[in-house]
Design an enzyme around this catalytic site. Sequence first.
Site, PDB file in Angstrom:
ATOM      1  N   ASP A  80     -25.247 -32.157  37.600  1.00 56.62           N
ATOM      2  CA  ASP A  80     -24.444 -32.857  36.562  1.00 56.62           C
ATOM      3  C   ASP A  80     -24.792 -32.240  35.284  1.00 56.62           C
ATOM      4  O   ASP A  80     -26.007 -31.760  35.103  1.00 56.62           O
ATOM      5  CB  ASP A  80     -24.540 -34.383  36.523  1.00 56.62           C
ATOM      6  CG  ASP A  80     -23.472 -35.157  35.475  1.00 56.62           C
ATOM      7  OD1 ASP A  80     -22.820 -34.358  35.028  1.00 56.62           O
ATOM      8  OD2 ASP A  80     -23.445 -36.053  35.520  1.00 56.62           O
ATOM      9  N   LYS A  81     -24.204 -32.292  34.213  1.00 59.24           N
ATOM     10  CA  LYS A  81     -24.410 -31.925  32.787  1.00 59.24           C
ATOM     11  C   LYS A  81     -24.356 -33.029  31.822  1.00 59.24           C
ATOM     12  O   LYS A  81     -23.287 -33.993  31.894  1.00 59.24           O
ATOM     13  CB  LYS A  81     -23.686 -30.699  32.513  1.00 59.24           C
ATOM     14  CG  LYS A  81     -23.662 -30.179  31.118  1.00 59.24           C
ATOM     15  CD  LYS A  81     -22.532 -30.800  30.563  1.00 59.24           C
ATOM     16  CE  LYS A  81     -22.447 -30.460  29.073  1.00 59.24           C
ATOM     17  NZ  LYS A  81     -21.431 -31.220  28.191  1.00 59.24           N
ATOM     18  N   HIS A  82     -25.167 -33.024  30.802  1.00 58.09           N
ATOM     19  CA  HIS A  82     -24.898 -34.183  29.462  1.00 58.09           C
ATOM     20  C   HIS A  82     -25.076 -33.361  28.431  1.00 58.09           C
ATOM     21  O   HIS A  82     -26.135 -32.918  28.250  1.00 58.09           O
ATOM     22  CB  HIS A  82     -25.573 -35.350  30.105  1.00 58.09           C
ATOM     23  CG  HIS A  82     -24.859 -36.676  29.159  1.00 58.09           C
ATOM     24  ND1 HIS A  82     -23.853 -37.241  29.600  1.00 58.09           N
ATOM     25  CD2 HIS A  82     -25.433 -37.139  27.914  1.00 58.09           C
ATOM     26  CE1 HIS A  82     -23.407 -38.355  28.848  1.00 58.09           C
ATOM     27  NE2 HIS A  82     -24.328 -38.139  27.772  1.00 58.09           N
ATOM     28  N   SER A  83     -24.253 -33.853  27.220  1.00 56.98           N
ATOM     29  CA  SER A  83     -24.381 -33.366  25.952  1.00 56.98           C
ATOM     30  C   SER A  83     -25.189 -34.550  25.097  1.00 56.98           C
ATOM     31  O   SER A  83     -24.676 -35.834  25.421  1.00 56.98           O
ATOM     32  CB  SER A  83     -23.369 -32.797  25.234  1.00 56.98           C
ATOM     33  OG  SER A  83     -23.326 -32.990  24.168  1.00 56.98           O
ATOM     34  N   THR A 120     -16.145 -37.685  25.759  1.00 59.54           N
ATOM     35  CA  THR A 120     -15.412 -37.030  26.868  1.00 59.54           C
ATOM     36  C   THR A 120     -14.244 -37.985  27.513  1.00 59.54           C
ATOM     37  O   THR A 120     -13.294 -37.571  27.862  1.00 59.54           O
ATOM     38  CB  THR A 120     -16.406 -36.677  28.004  1.00 59.54           C
ATOM     39  OG1 THR A 120     -17.368 -35.928  27.583  1.00 59.54           O
ATOM     40  CG2 THR A 120     -15.832 -36.343  29.360  1.00 59.54           C
ATOM     41  N   ARG A 168     -24.138 -49.555  19.537  1.00 55.55           N
ATOM     42  CA  ARG A 168     -24.727 -48.643  18.657  1.00 55.55           C
ATOM     43  C   ARG A 168     -23.559 -47.620  17.859  1.00 55.55           C
ATOM     44  O   ARG A 168     -23.706 -47.324  16.871  1.00 55.55           O
ATOM     45  CB  ARG A 168     -25.485 -47.535  19.501  1.00 55.55           C
ATOM     46  CG  ARG A 168     -26.833 -47.995  20.130  1.00 55.55           C
ATOM     47  CD  ARG A 168     -27.481 -47.145  21.044  1.00 55.55           C
ATOM     48  NE  ARG A 168     -27.690 -45.853  20.437  1.00 55.55           N
ATOM     49  CZ  ARG A 168     -27.438 -44.611  21.338  1.00 55.55           C
ATOM     50  NH1 ARG A 168     -27.038 -44.697  22.700  1.00 55.55           N
ATOM     51  NH2 ARG A 168     -27.873 -43.689  20.844  1.00 55.55           N
ATOM     52  N   SER A 183     -30.089 -44.079  26.819  1.00 53.70           N
ATOM     53  CA  SER A 183     -28.519 -43.907  27.126  1.00 53.70           C
ATOM     54  C   SER A 183     -28.205 -42.820  28.060  1.00 53.70           C
ATOM     55  O   SER A 183     -27.564 -43.471  29.171  1.00 53.70           O
ATOM     56  CB  SER A 183     -27.971 -43.777  25.914  1.00 53.70           C
ATOM     57  OG  SER A 183     -26.505 -43.393  26.022  1.00 53.70           O
ATOM     58  N   LYS A 187     -27.606 -43.566  32.672  1.00 55.04           N
ATOM     59  CA  LYS A 187     -26.523 -43.107  33.587  1.00 55.04           C
ATOM     60  C   LYS A 187     -26.818 -42.132  34.393  1.00 55.04           C
ATOM     61  O   LYS A 187     -26.292 -42.353  35.582  1.00 55.04           O
ATOM     62  CB  LYS A 187     -25.067 -42.880  32.688  1.00 55.04           C
ATOM     63  CG  LYS A 187     -25.186 -43.006  31.290  1.00 55.04           C
ATOM     64  CD  LYS A 187     -23.939 -42.906  30.821  1.00 55.04           C
ATOM     65  CE  LYS A 187     -23.823 -42.133  29.543  1.00 55.04           C
ATOM     66  NZ  LYS A 187     -24.212 -42.873  28.122  1.00 55.04           N
ATOM     67  N   LYS A 188     -27.257 -41.120  34.024  1.00 55.74           N
ATOM     68  CA  LYS A 188     -27.428 -39.972  35.081  1.00 55.74           C
ATOM     69  C   LYS A 188     -28.609 -40.217  36.149  1.00 55.74           C
ATOM     70  O   LYS A 188     -28.100 -39.917  37.217  1.00 55.74           O
ATOM     71  CB  LYS A 188     -28.098 -38.875  34.128  1.00 55.74           C
ATOM     72  CG  LYS A 188     -27.219 -38.427  33.131  1.00 55.74           C
ATOM     73  CD  LYS A 188     -25.780 -37.835  33.574  1.00 55.74           C
ATOM     74  CE  LYS A 188     -24.714 -37.842  32.690  1.00 55.74           C
ATOM     75  NZ  LYS A 188     -23.558 -37.464  33.053  1.00 55.74           N
TER      76      LYS A 188
HETATM   77  N1  URA Z   1     -24.481 -39.320  24.933  1.00 55.51           N
HETATM   78  C1  URA Z   1     -24.783 -40.644  25.549  1.00 55.51           C
HETATM   79  O1  URA Z   1     -24.492 -40.674  26.623  1.00 55.51           O
HETATM   80  N2  URA Z   1     -25.575 -41.373  24.859  1.00 55.51           N
HETATM   81  C2  URA Z   1     -26.298 -41.044  23.678  1.00 55.51           C
HETATM   82  O2  URA Z   1     -27.041 -41.810  22.991  1.00 55.51           O
HETATM   83  C3  URA Z   1     -25.860 -39.933  23.034  1.00 55.51           C
HETATM   84  C4  URA Z   1     -25.080 -38.966  23.615  1.00 55.51           C
END
Ligand code: URA
Length: 437
Positions: A80-83, A120, A168, A183, A187-188
């Site tokens: 997976d990837k996350h920004s 997304t 937030r 955060s 989830k990851k």
């Molecule tokens: N992406 C997230 O899932 N959480 C954050 O706090 C910032 C970017």
Amino acid sequence: MSDARSLIARIRAGGGVSADEARWFGAGLNGREITDAQAGAFAMAVCLNGLGPQARVGLTEGMRDSGDVLSWDLPGPVLDKHSTGGVGDPVSLLLAPALAACGAFVPMISGRGLGHTGGTLDKLEAIPGYVCEVGPSRLDHVVRNAGCAIVGPTGRVAPSDKRLYAIRDVTATVESIDLITASILSKKLAAGLGGLVLDVKTGSGAFMENMEDATALAEALVSVANDAGCATSALITDMSQPLADAAGNAVEIRAVMEALTNPKAQRRLREVTVTLGGVLLADAGLASDVQDGAEEIAAALSSGQAAEGFARMVAAMGGPEDFLESWQRLLPEANVLREVTLGCAGCITAMDTRALGEVVVHLGGGRLRDGDRIDPAVGLSGIARLGARVEARTPVAMVHASDEQKADWAVKAVRAAMTLGTARPDAIPLIHAKVPA
Ligand code: URA
């Protein structure tokens, strides 16, 4: 015995809390024991004073364990990837199907818009019929059959993040290394991944505007994720201008479809996608090194395999069966289109990218209050590049608005976000650094 009020008071006073207390709070966010007001006050206290490395791990673990932790039995690595969040940044939508085309399986649990940045899930919901909130068995089915599924945190996976994220978003409490780490990684890590690559943004549109803060965030994310057993690297990439030439929801889906179907379109978006994918494939052993991995991702994009995978995922998530053929017709269009020009000649020397993100939010493409409805059609397209030479009447962006009044306001706000000078500015690298190097 922990109680939310005393924990918040200690963070507010700068005294900090233990890893166990932060773990208790992270898990408790998924229940009635902690109220919305306490969650907001906690987020503000952490934003101002920080939690520190140990309590950060505790908060992440508590939030991860607030729901199901998934496990997979699939014939390939689960990646997976996350920004960390940007403007005009739909990389996930290209990278998930490209990774799937290279033999990985990608259960991508994503977020909605946060502050001035796009989400997304909000972008995907601009596709008629696409349903982001699915349960674990549907997620399993789509990942198995389409190779990737981009979904929201459900009531069952990282529910504490779902709640704190929404709070937030509307309480100006996003910019915190501890909260962003907890955060993203709750989830990851709950998604049961074998490998992860993180895109940590820096520049005027990022939560971490300078390299020092971005490096600290990248190091925190990489260390917490690897310690939790998920092989993770990060790239620090440029957000001193939108990554794609569009920012919004349907307009970014258009940019994605252009990049998936035309190898010459959206060059910066493709370059970041290819480099992140190269790092991930190399880390996972699906490529001999980053260069080789990047070439595999580039080939998946150019051959049309990633486009076909994206269309398979869209159909499996409730969207149109023929999205690859029908996207130009099906994506929603705004009522009012208005060109922005700068009124004099020069070179674009700087962009307030956060302000461009705020324009999208105020047009209705993001949320100002919890529960606000998103207008998928609004946003900006044709955004000019830093360093571009323009004449007085050269368009530097197109505003997509729901009415004339909002369009008038947005034209002025976009103009104000662009700085015009005489000399071309030094080019800013698109990829700044890799963590670990
Ligand atoms: N992406 C997230 O899932 N959480 C954050 O706090 C910032 C970017």
